[in-house]
Scaffold this active site. Structure first.
Site, PDB file in Angstrom:
ATOM      1  N   SER A 659       0.813  -1.215   0.000  1.00  0.00           N
ATOM      2  CA  SER A 659       0.000   0.000   0.000  1.00  0.00           C
ATOM      3  C   SER A 659       0.848   1.267   0.000  1.00  0.00           C
ATOM      4  O   SER A 659       0.313   2.366  -0.149  1.00  0.00           O
ATOM      5  CB  SER A 659      -0.952   0.012   1.197  1.00  0.00           C
ATOM      6  OG  SER A 659      -0.225   0.186   2.389  1.00  0.00           O
ATOM      7  N   LYS A 702      -6.151   4.989   7.997  1.00  0.00           N
ATOM      8  CA  LYS A 702      -4.916   5.630   7.549  1.00  0.00           C
ATOM      9  C   LYS A 702      -5.095   7.151   7.464  1.00  0.00           C
ATOM     10  O   LYS A 702      -4.276   7.922   7.959  1.00  0.00           O
ATOM     11  CB  LYS A 702      -4.510   5.088   6.180  1.00  0.00           C
ATOM     12  CG  LYS A 702      -3.946   3.664   6.230  1.00  0.00           C
ATOM     13  CD  LYS A 702      -3.704   3.144   4.835  1.00  0.00           C
ATOM     14  CE  LYS A 702      -3.056   1.763   4.862  1.00  0.00           C
ATOM     15  NZ  LYS A 702      -2.939   1.194   3.525  1.00  0.00           N
TER      16      LYS A 702
END
Lengths: 811, 258
Positions: A659, A702
């Site tokens: 990611s 996040k």
């Protein structure tokens, strides 16, 4: 290229409008009858439990153990209640072979009744048999028989004695046996007198003694035969007397059990055995000596004493049960599954008998359902093998592990296998299912029905209403305060957040139920009659607070400057990436500084994490992909003469996942182009070889991690985060993030390509390649290409210098 | 003759190793326990047996194997000695178990003579109803018959397997020895005197002679003892005089009191 605009606040957290819910509180809502969002699983359960074919046992898989158990228990209870109660399981002695107790199955609840009847019959026999055998009548007949036989012998001896006396010979019994000797005047003839007799007299006497001796021998020889005949007659007499006493009692009991052939057969077997040997019903002194080890297992410890051999041992009693059994065995060890043979210590030895057999879960679940947790089963030695053997054979053989493994060398019981018609439901995680499916061929043959629990359900349509009905069910079941529509909407939004997808709702009912319980607590603390949205929010916040120690510590370290993450300014080759940390029950995001450096080299990009074995394979793959992207974009006409290094700064643990590959690529491009990157923005997303940005997990957490840092330092209005465009539908951000975005103090951008990302992060157009292969002047890509060309030029010069130096040396 | 004491001071038991004689030993010990008497067991080494062994034409046939052979005097002597030892061991074991003073003596004489040499006036003599002659169908042994007939001592006749205990039945027929019989019965019954059953004839038919009446009384007493489950029947010796053969059918041990 158009730089993506910030996402509207509505995209950041799709709301559940309380007004869309057609009720005021859950008190008006009918509880959900079926488990939440498990229509597919329920259909599979209905099929698996309904089909009655070999091998159609079930494996229920899902990530949440409590959810699996709740679903299975509910489904099985409903089905089992409609099914008949299976028979009782009893064991009785096999009178021909004590080591192999026999199975006796009786209709549900009749096992104990039969046991009581047999016990009563044994009590009656215990009175009737001694009375018969010790009664005057039997004794008189016995004495008559004995007298008859004895008299026969004594008559023969008396006759011989008379005959001997008539010939002047005495017959007496001596310690050496029966002796014959000549008489003289009523006494044994002295030697000298005998010697003085004429020879013919001596010969006559000796001949007479010789003849008598032969007759005596015949009589003595016949004695054992007479004794044997006597024993046989005594036995026959005892059998006849016992038969009369036993038949009366047994036949009366057998008549009551005429409709149960197995019970009647056992009674007839008892009758035959008692008639053959009534000693268990007689006083101990008259009992037989030292019966086999089984038989004497524990006369003192077990009721029934010597008569226990005739008792009925009810192993599974289904009296009072309704429907088929649903047995859940939380500790599925080998003995807990197949049953065990217990032993009693007696005089230093371990002894056992059929009434020390104990049922296992399989016997108890016969005719019904057995629910086992796969991991617990697989961690018990030989339990899995025993289960498979039982299911294949459709019977349960109770034997100890020692017997199974051939390690037990002492005599023990080998009970007849009990028929088995149970449906086994294994529950477990998907990983366990995959392992079994891949490595155990028996598994696929035996567990043909897969019940795959959904982890979430669609949010559109009836999703929110289904949630409301679920909430109503928990409220009723656990006596919680009713939830108003606002509270239900808040629960729906939490469900979406847990699902990690704004378009779906979590089906993890245990977590949801916990949230309801916690919200109810806050409502009660506040003295509210109904649970409102604020109570749900308080519960969510309290939970995060309880579990947020690590998050707070990391944030503090970042704010204090121990962990370096900038949220303002620009920096070359440094990008704020976003990571997710899983602290057990709580996952949260945190920004991480990703840096890149370049120098002249051979076109390789080094992942420093991998170099020190901290990078996982997926992370390494991400780095290789971005290398491939760079090679394809800028190295089509020649080698890339640079050496790049990538690092997660201040990361001291394993790094896994791809990611951050988009952030890493941007950092590299920044370093190559020598263009600074905005530090008030952070980015997450993976990248493919063509530069497309791909979805990743945990985007909400996040983004919230970077927001928290920015917020703590004071939102500047320029701060924000980039995420893959394909992740927008997964966003379910906290209210404070959404509010900041709405106020223009924090922005969220969705990017589809690395060029969009790099343009946003550098503020410089990414540029497009023209027909001549050159990039838009002044663009990021043009700068990168120029830097790479410079590297290549430098590499050639260096090579030329090397060749010249080599020529001089050679000269 | 001096009337015997109601309780014995010494019980002389004739033990020849037969089943009945061993039952007599156990009975003597049981009575000794109740009366405090001591026990003296007498084993007679019959000289006729030793003489028989020396007889040149004598043969012996083993009881179990039917093997025949000439009789070896030394073997016979050893067998008799071994039997005496076994009897001695049985006496010692019975004494130890019951904690009753018991003596054992071996007398080389015929059984009756051995007893005669041992018995004193107040002794009670205990012996098997029939010894080794049972093998030839005898119901009452010669020694038992002799002692019962003599009427000089209190005589207890014990059959194979019989155990002396209460209830004790006693025939109180009003005869001369009846009082002594009842006293002896009470002594044997001991602390369990409550389980003493006294049997009294209800009528005597007119015109019958003493013999038939006594016979009917003895038979009735034997039947009554059976009915009462008596483990010992005490009878005045005079009431059994001339009918000793009937004692062979007694359902329990019989104590004849002169």
């Amino acid at each position: 290229m158009t730089v993506p605009s910030p996402l509207p606040p509505a995209s950041l957290r799709p709301r559940c409008d309380p007004a869309s819910l057609p009720f005021s509180t859950t008190a008006e809502v009918a509880p959900l009858a079926d488990p939440l969002g498990q229509a597919r699983a329920l259909e599979a359960l209905a099929f698996g439990t309904g089909i009655r074919r070999d091998g159609f046992h079930l494996f229920v898989m899902g990530s949440n153990e409590a959810g699996r158990r709740r679903l299975v228990a509910g489904a099985l209870a409903a089905r089992a209640a409609r099914e008949p109660v299976p028979p009782d399981l009893c064991y009785v002695r096999d009178f021909d072979d004590a080591r192999h107790p026999r199975v006796l199955r009786l209709p549900a609840g009749r096992g104990r009744a039969f046991q009581r009847d047999v016990d009563a019959m044994l009590d009656d026999l215990a009175a009737a048999i001694p009375a018969a055998l010790e009664g005057d009548e039997h004794r008189a007949r016995l004495r008559a028989v004995e007298e008859e036989v004895r008299e026969e012998h004594e008559k023969a001896m008396a006759a011989l004695r008379e005959k001997a006396q008539a010939r002047g010979i005495t017959l007496v019994r001596t310690p050496l046996g029966f002796a014959l000797a000549p008489l003289r005047d009523g006494h044994v003839m002295p030697t000298e007198v005998f010697e003085a007799l004429p020879a013919e007299d001596k010969a006559r006497i000796e001949a007479a003694i010789e003849a008598l001796q032969e007759e005596l021998r015949e009589i003595v020889t016949a004695m054992p035969r007479l004794e044997k005949a006597l024993r046989e007659r005594v036995r026959a007499l005892a059998r006849e007397t016992t038969e009369a006493a036993v038949a009366r009692e047994v036949d009366e009991t057998a008549a009551r059990w005429a409709d149960e052939p197995a019970a009647k057969a056992h009674l007839l077997a008892v009758r035959a055995d008692v008639v053959a040997d009534p000693s268990p019903f007689l006083r101990p002194a008259e009992s037989k000596e030292s019966p086999p080890l089984f038989e004497e297992a524990s006369d003192g410890a077990v009721p029934g004493g010597p008569r226990r051999r005739y008792r009925v041992h009810v192993v599974v009693d289904r009296a009072g049960e309704r429907g088929a059994p649903v047995v859940e065995e939380p500790h599925p060890s080998h003995p807990n599954l197949v049953g065990r043979v217990e032993y009693l210590a007696k005089m230093g030895a371990l002894v056992t008998d059929f009434d020390l057999l104990r049922a296992g879960a399989l016997q108890r679940a016969d005719g019904g359902y057995l629910v086992l947790e796969a991991r617990a089963l697989l961690t018990q030695p030989w339990a899995w093998e025993a289960l498979k053997q039982s299911l294949r054979a459709r019977c349960v053989r109770t034997e100890s592990l020692g017997q199974t493994l051939g390690l037990l060398h002492t005599v023990t019981l080998e009970p007849e296998a009990a028929p088995l018609a149970t449906k086994v439901v294994l529950t477990g995680e998907r990983e366990v299912f995959r392992l079994l499916d891949a490595y155990d061929p028996d598994f696929r043959a035996l567990f043909k029905v897969v019940v795959d629990l959904d982890e979430d359900l669609p949010r559109d349509g009836d999703g929110p209403l289904a949630y409301a009905r679920f909430v109503a069910g928990v409220v009723v079941e656990e006596g919680l305060s009713p939830f108003d529509r606002g509270a239900v909407a808040a629960v729906v939004e939490s469900g979406a957040r847990w699902a990690g997808d704004a378009a779906r709702l979590s089906a993890r009912t245990e977590d949801l139920a916990d949230l309801l319980r916690e919200a109810d607590w806050f409502a009660r603390e506040a003295g509210a009659a109904t649970v409102g949205a604020a109570h749900v929010a308080a519960a969510v916040a309290a939970r995060e607070r309880r579990l947020g120690r690590v998050r707070e510590r990391l944030l503090e370290e970042t704010l204090s400057g121990t962990l370096l993450v900038e949220t303002t300014g620009r920096r070359v080759g440094t990008v704020n990436g976003l990571a997710v940390l899983d602290a057990g029950r709580f996952a949260f995001g945190r920004p991480a500084r990703i840096s890149a450096r370049v120098r002249l080299g051979k076109g390789d990009v080094v992942d420093l994490e991998r170099e020190v074995d901290l990078g996982g394979p997926v992370h390494s793959k991400g780095v290789l992909i971005l290398s491939a992207f760079l090679g394809a974009r800028f190295g089509a006409d020649g080698p890339l003469a640079f050496h790049g290094t990538l690092a997660f700064e201040q990361s001291y643990g394993p790094v896994e996942g791809d990611s951050a590959s988009c952030a890493e690529l941007v950092a590299l491009l920044s370093a190559l182009a020598d263009l600074p990157v905005r530090q008030d923005l952070a980015i997450t997303g993976s990248v493919d070889q063509h530069g497309a940005v791909q979805a990743v997990g945990g985007v909400s957490e996040k983004l919230e991690g970077f927001f928290d840092l920015c917020s703590a330092r004071g939102l500047s209005g320029t701060q924000g985060a980039l995420l893959p465009a394909s992740n927008v539908r997964h966003l379910a951000l906290r209210d404070d993030v959404v509010e900041a975005a709405a106020a223009g103090r924090f922005s969220v951008h969705a990017v589809a390509t690395v060029d969009e990302a790099v343009e946003l992060l550098t503020g410089v157009p990414a540029g497009v390649r023209g027909p001549d292969g050159t990039w838009t002047e002044g663009s990021v890509n043009a700068r990168v290409a120029a830097r790479l060309a410079a590297f290549e030029q430098r590499r050639r010069e260096a090579a030329r210098d090397d060749r010249r130096a080599a020529g001089k040396d050679g000269a | 003759m001096t009337a015997p004491a109601p309780a014995p001071r010494r019980l002389v038991v004739a033990v020849d190793g037969s089943a009945a004689s061993l039952a007599a030993l156990a009975a003597a010990v049981a009575v000794a326990l109740r009366t405090g008497a001591r026990v003296e067991a007498v084993f007679a080494e019959d000289p006729d047996l030793l003489a028989l062994a020396g007889a040149p034409a004598a043969r012996v046939v083993a009881e179990r194997t039917a093997a025949s052979s000439r009789v070896d005097p030394a073997a016979m002597a050893r067998a008799v000695a071994a039997l005496a030892d076994r009897v001695g061991a049985a006496v010692a074991q019975a004494a130890a178990r019951a904690r009753v003073p018991c003596a054992h003596r071996v007398v080389r004489a015929r059984p009756a003579e051995a007893l005669d040499a041992t018995l004193q006036a107040d002794d009670w003599v205990v012996l098997g109803r029939v010894g080794h002659s049972e093998a030839f169908g005898a119901r009452l042994g010669s020694t038992a018959s002799l002692l019962a007939t003599q009427g000089r001592h209190v005589v207890m006749l014990v059959g194979r397997g019989e155990v002396v205990a209460t209830p004790v039945a006693v025939l109180d027929d009003g005869s001369e020895g009846a009082a002594r019989a009842v006293a002896a019965a009470r002594a044997v019954a001991g602390a369990d005197g409550g389980r003493l059953v006294v049997l009294r004839p209800v009528a005597v038919a007119v015109g019958e002679g003493a013999g038939p009446v006594a016979a009917r009384t003895l038979v009735a007493a034997l039947d009554a003892a059976r009915v009462h489950g008596a483990r010992l029947l005490v009878v005045p010796a005079g009431s059994a005089a001339g009918q000793e053969d009937r004692l062979a059918d007694a359902p329990c041990a019989v104590l004849l009191v002169p």
